[in-house]
Scaffold this motif. Structure first.
Motif, PDB file in Angstrom:
ATOM      1  N   SER A  57       0.847  -1.187   0.000  1.00 10.27           N
ATOM      2  CA  SER A  57       0.000   0.000   0.000  1.00 10.27           C
ATOM      3  C   SER A  57       0.886   1.241   0.000  1.00 10.27           C
ATOM      4  O   SER A  57       1.772   1.383   0.843  1.00 10.27           O
ATOM      5  CB  SER A  57      -0.904   0.003   1.232  1.00 10.27           C
ATOM      6  OG  SER A  57      -1.695   1.160   1.243  1.00 10.27           O
ATOM      7  N   VAL A 112      -7.809  -9.432   1.686  1.00 13.52           N
ATOM      8  CA  VAL A 112      -8.075  -8.007   1.870  1.00 13.52           C
ATOM      9  C   VAL A 112      -9.539  -7.754   1.528  1.00 13.52           C
ATOM     10  O   VAL A 112      -9.980  -8.075   0.421  1.00 13.52           O
ATOM     11  CB  VAL A 112      -7.143  -7.146   0.980  1.00 13.52           C
ATOM     12  CG1 VAL A 112      -7.439  -5.664   1.168  1.00 13.52           C
ATOM     13  CG2 VAL A 112      -5.681  -7.455   1.250  1.00 13.52           C
ATOM     14  N   GLN A 116     -11.715  -2.678   5.169  1.00  8.73           N
ATOM     15  CA  GLN A 116     -10.534  -2.965   5.988  1.00  8.73           C
ATOM     16  C   GLN A 116      -9.605  -1.751   6.009  1.00  8.73           C
ATOM     17  O   GLN A 116      -9.416  -1.080   5.002  1.00  8.73           O
ATOM     18  CB  GLN A 116      -9.808  -4.179   5.404  1.00  8.73           C
ATOM     19  CG  GLN A 116      -8.627  -4.660   6.199  1.00  8.73           C
ATOM     20  CD  GLN A 116      -8.047  -5.950   5.602  1.00  8.73           C
ATOM     21  OE1 GLN A 116      -8.708  -6.681   4.886  1.00  8.73           O
ATOM     22  NE2 GLN A 116      -6.788  -6.208   5.910  1.00  8.73           N
ATOM     23  N   ILE A 118      -5.879  -0.341   6.164  1.00  7.66           N
ATOM     24  CA  ILE A 118      -4.573  -0.835   5.713  1.00  7.66           C
ATOM     25  C   ILE A 118      -3.502   0.181   6.095  1.00  7.66           C
ATOM     26  O   ILE A 118      -3.618   1.358   5.741  1.00  7.66           O
ATOM     27  CB  ILE A 118      -4.560  -1.013   4.167  1.00  7.66           C
ATOM     28  CG1 ILE A 118      -5.680  -1.945   3.705  1.00  7.66           C
ATOM     29  CG2 ILE A 118      -3.199  -1.455   3.671  1.00  7.66           C
ATOM     30  CD1 ILE A 118      -5.468  -3.397   4.040  1.00  7.66           C
ATOM     31  N   ILE A 124      -0.521  -5.918   0.212  1.00  9.12           N
ATOM     32  CA  ILE A 124      -1.954  -5.963  -0.090  1.00  9.12           C
ATOM     33  C   ILE A 124      -2.279  -6.851  -1.288  1.00  9.12           C
ATOM     34  O   ILE A 124      -3.447  -7.092  -1.579  1.00  9.12           O
ATOM     35  CB  ILE A 124      -2.509  -4.549  -0.354  1.00  9.12           C
ATOM     36  CG1 ILE A 124      -1.732  -3.871  -1.501  1.00  9.12           C
ATOM     37  CG2 ILE A 124      -2.496  -3.723   0.930  1.00  9.12           C
ATOM     38  CD1 ILE A 124      -2.357  -2.576  -1.980  1.00  9.12           C
TER      39      ILE A 124
END
Length: 162
Positions: A57, A112, A116, A118, A124
């Motif tokens: 991410s 994922v 959610q 992150i 991811i």
């Protein structure tokens, strides 16, 4: 009003691909890589890496969409304030778990779900070839508000802040 990517602090941001090989298609208008006629707008930066390489991410945020379509293939959209970061052509599949679309990549040990949270630099997904692609890569798109932003400009600004 023009977006000034230089003005931001990029200390929490992460380069999105492990095992980087090359940038294979820039942001902006291009001829179709799959043989279509004319020019098309390419809304991101294509980053080649070996199939199965982990994707991180770019910034911490919330998963607002898990994608499964013919263009992007398996993908994710993460919202971080006014920014949206889009990740396409991932490995794995999309399933609904407890009512939420979820990217499942058992081989990569990843799950994922929409909604959610992150953190920045979290794994991811993995580079795949889902959707409309000619080889393994991450299509990485960025939007600020309702405007597409060239990810290369953001990467240059991030590099200068280090």
């Amino acid at each position: 009003m023009a977006l000034n990517v230089e003005a931001g602090s990029w200390t929490g941001a992460s380069f999105p691909v492990e095992n980087f090989q090359a940038y294979t298609s820039p942001f902006g208008f291009r001829t179709s890589p799959t043989g279509g006629r004319g020019y098309e707008f390419h809304s991101g930066l294509d980053i080649a890496a070996p199939e199965g390489s982990y994707i991180r991410s770019w910034w911490g945020g919330s998963v607002v969409e898990v994608i499964n379509d013919q263009g992007c293939g398996v993908g994710l959209v993460i919202e971080s304030g006014d920014w949206e970061h889009i990740y396409c052509h991932l490995s794995g599949q999309v399933q609904t778990i407890q009512g939420r679309p979820t990217l499942i990549d058992r081989q990569g040990g990843l799950q994922v779900s929409e909604g959610q949270t992150i953190p920045s630099a979290a794994r991811i997904g993995r580079v795949g070839m889902s959707g409309r692609t000619t080889g393994p890569h991450l299509h990485w798109g960025l939007r600020y508000g309702d405007r597409w932003v060239d990810p290369a400009l953001v990467l240059r600004a991030m590099h200068r802040d280090r």
